[in-house]
Design an enzyme around this catalytic site. Structure first.
Site, PDB file in Angstrom:
ATOM      1  CD  GLU A  61     -10.923  14.254 -42.955  1.00 27.81           C
ATOM      2  OE1 GLU A  61     -10.600  13.293 -42.235  1.00 27.81           O
ATOM      3  OE2 GLU A  61     -12.103  14.630 -43.096  1.00 27.81           O
ATOM      4  CG  ASP A  89      -9.193  14.901 -38.650  1.00 23.04           C
ATOM      5  OD1 ASP A  89      -9.642  14.400 -39.680  1.00 23.04           O
ATOM      6  OD2 ASP A  89      -8.931  14.236 -37.614  1.00 23.04           O
ATOM      7  CG  ASP A 111      -9.107   4.801 -34.199  1.00 29.40           C
ATOM      8  OD1 ASP A 111      -8.713   5.804 -34.825  1.00 29.40           O
ATOM      9  OD2 ASP A 111     -10.303   4.446 -34.133  1.00 29.40           O
ATOM     10  CG  HIS A 147     -12.355  14.435 -35.838  1.00 20.26           C
ATOM     11  ND1 HIS A 147     -13.732  14.526 -35.660  1.00 20.26           N
ATOM     12  CD2 HIS A 147     -12.185  13.653 -36.922  1.00 20.26           C
ATOM     13  CE1 HIS A 147     -14.342  13.819 -36.587  1.00 20.26           C
ATOM     14  NE2 HIS A 147     -13.425  13.274 -37.374  1.00 20.26           N
ATOM     15  CE  LYS A 174     -12.632  15.626 -40.113  1.00 23.44           C
ATOM     16  NZ  LYS A 174     -13.482  14.608 -40.694  1.00 23.44           N
ATOM     17  CG  HIS A 182      -8.160   7.356 -37.883  1.00 20.91           C
ATOM     18  ND1 HIS A 182      -9.220   7.350 -37.015  1.00 20.91           N
ATOM     19  CD2 HIS A 182      -8.522   8.143 -38.929  1.00 20.91           C
ATOM     20  CE1 HIS A 182     -10.204   8.080 -37.517  1.00 20.91           C
ATOM     21  NE2 HIS A 182      -9.796   8.583 -38.677  1.00 20.91           N
ATOM     22  NE  ARG A 183     -10.601  10.818 -35.710  1.00 18.14           N
ATOM     23  CZ  ARG A 183     -11.824  10.746 -35.227  1.00 18.14           C
ATOM     24  NH1 ARG A 183     -12.045  10.967 -33.956  1.00 18.14           N
ATOM     25  NH2 ARG A 183     -12.859  10.479 -36.012  1.00 18.14           N
ATOM     26  CD  GLU A 187      -7.148  11.105 -40.784  1.00 21.69           C
ATOM     27  OE1 GLU A 187      -8.143  11.657 -41.248  1.00 21.69           O
ATOM     28  OE2 GLU A 187      -6.999  10.902 -39.544  1.00 21.69           O
TER      29      GLU A 187
HETATM   30  O1  G3P Z   1      -9.502  10.416 -43.319  1.00 21.95           O
HETATM   31  C1  G3P Z   1     -10.166   9.246 -42.974  1.00 21.95           C
HETATM   32  C2  G3P Z   1     -11.091   9.454 -41.801  1.00 21.95           C
HETATM   33  O2  G3P Z   1     -10.380  10.099 -40.793  1.00 21.95           O
HETATM   34  C3  G3P Z   1     -12.332  10.236 -42.121  1.00 21.95           C
HETATM   35  O3  G3P Z   1     -13.255  10.263 -41.086  1.00 21.95           O
HETATM   36  O4  G3P Z   1     -14.407  11.381 -39.194  1.00 21.95           O
HETATM   37  O5  G3P Z   1     -12.348  10.087 -38.781  1.00 21.95           O
HETATM   38  O6  G3P Z   1     -12.235  12.265 -39.943  1.00 21.95           O
HETATM   39  P1  G3P Z   1     -13.052  11.023 -39.696  1.00 21.95           P
HETATM   40 CA    CA Z   2      -9.956  12.338 -40.402  1.00 23.25          CA
END
Ligand code: G3P
Ligand code: CA
Length: 252
Positions: free
Chosen positions: A108, A35, A228, A48, A110, A6-7, A33
């Site tokens: 993703e 953003d 994470d 993000h 945004k 994640h990120r 993943e």
């Molecule tokens: O894509 C899943 C998750 O990343 C969505 O929430 O706020 O971390 O972008 P956020």
């Molecule tokens: Ca995200």
């Protein structure tokens, strides 16, 4: 159950930086993943928040800066002195890291706060230029953006993001249309999501950083988790399943 970083590897590296992406690219993850937002001069950048305040030494909103202006700030020092000098990555720079790997790339969009006209087309153009259309999942909380991806590139995997489970989510999914559902951890345990999985929806869950939560998800039919804590979650799966099972994904 698959593991998406994640990120990037954001527990140990500053989120959405090349350092975080390079670190997770060397681990046995299934996906990554990140953003994307659009700059004033129409560059797709990886960050993000709408603003750069939290994750850089600058202040302001991404859409009000050119790429060159955004590059003048530091995106690593807030996390640790050793990461000083990290620049905001462009989408191309991140795609370059994962091109040619087996790692699935979840972009993703945004656009849930600022609309960013044309962002979907620019993302698709870059993905096509890197010949990664089969390797990406494009998701958003902005379901109009998810629908536009379906219209512009029906073969690309798109996913609708949800903070809460909604009733008859599988019917709504068909209307968008979205190929997958990305749902929050609490909503993953709600009846509409279980029903969607029963009816064949691909469901991935964010953000799962605790072993206890991952354990509860193991027999739900969830396809993947976003985490994470990449190495912690990989170790958790290895503890419960043989490497052979994990390699073949027989434990899903
Ligand atoms: O894509 C899943 C998750 O990343 C969505 O929430 O706020 O971390 O972008 P956020
Ligand atoms: Ca995200």
């Amino acid at each position: 159950m698959k593991v998406y970083a994640h990120r990037g590897y954001s527990a140990k590296y500053p989120e959405n930086t090349l350092a975080a992406f390079k670190a997770c690219a060397n681990l046995p993850i299934d996906g990554v993943e990140f953003d994307v937002h659009l700059t004033k001069d129409q560059h797709v950048v990886v960050i993000h928040d709408e603003s750069i305040n939290r994750t850089s030494n600058g202040e302001g909103v991404v859409k009000d800066f050119t790429l060159q202006e955004l590059r003048a700030f530091d995106y690593g020092a807030w996390f640790g002195k050793e990461f000083e000098g990290e620049k905001i990555p462009t989408l191309s720079e991140v795609l370059e890291i994962f091109r040619g790997t087996k790692i699935r790339v979840n972009i993703e969009i945004k656009s849930d706060i600022f609309r960013y006209p044309g962002l979907e087309e620019l993302v698709l153009q870059e993905v096509e230029a890197f010949q990664m259309t089969d390797q990406v999942v494009i998701s958003s909380f902005d379901h109009e953006a998810v629908a536009r991806i379906a219209t512009f590139a029906p073969n690309v995997e798109n996913a609708a993001l949800f903070a809460n489970a909604i009733l008859e989510i599988e019917e709504y999914q068909k209307k968008i249309p979205a190929k997958a559902l990305h749902v929050s951890l609490p909503s993953a345990f709600r009846r509409p999501i279980a029903k969607a999985i029963e009816l064949g929806s691909t469901v991935r869950v964010y953000t799962v950083n605790e072993e206890e939560h991952a354990a509860h998800l193991l027999n739900t039919g969830v396809e993947a988790i976003f985490t994470d804590e990449v190495e912690k979650m990989l170790a958790f799966l290895e503890k419960h399943f043989s490497l052979e099972q994990i390699r073949k994904r027989e434990h899903i």
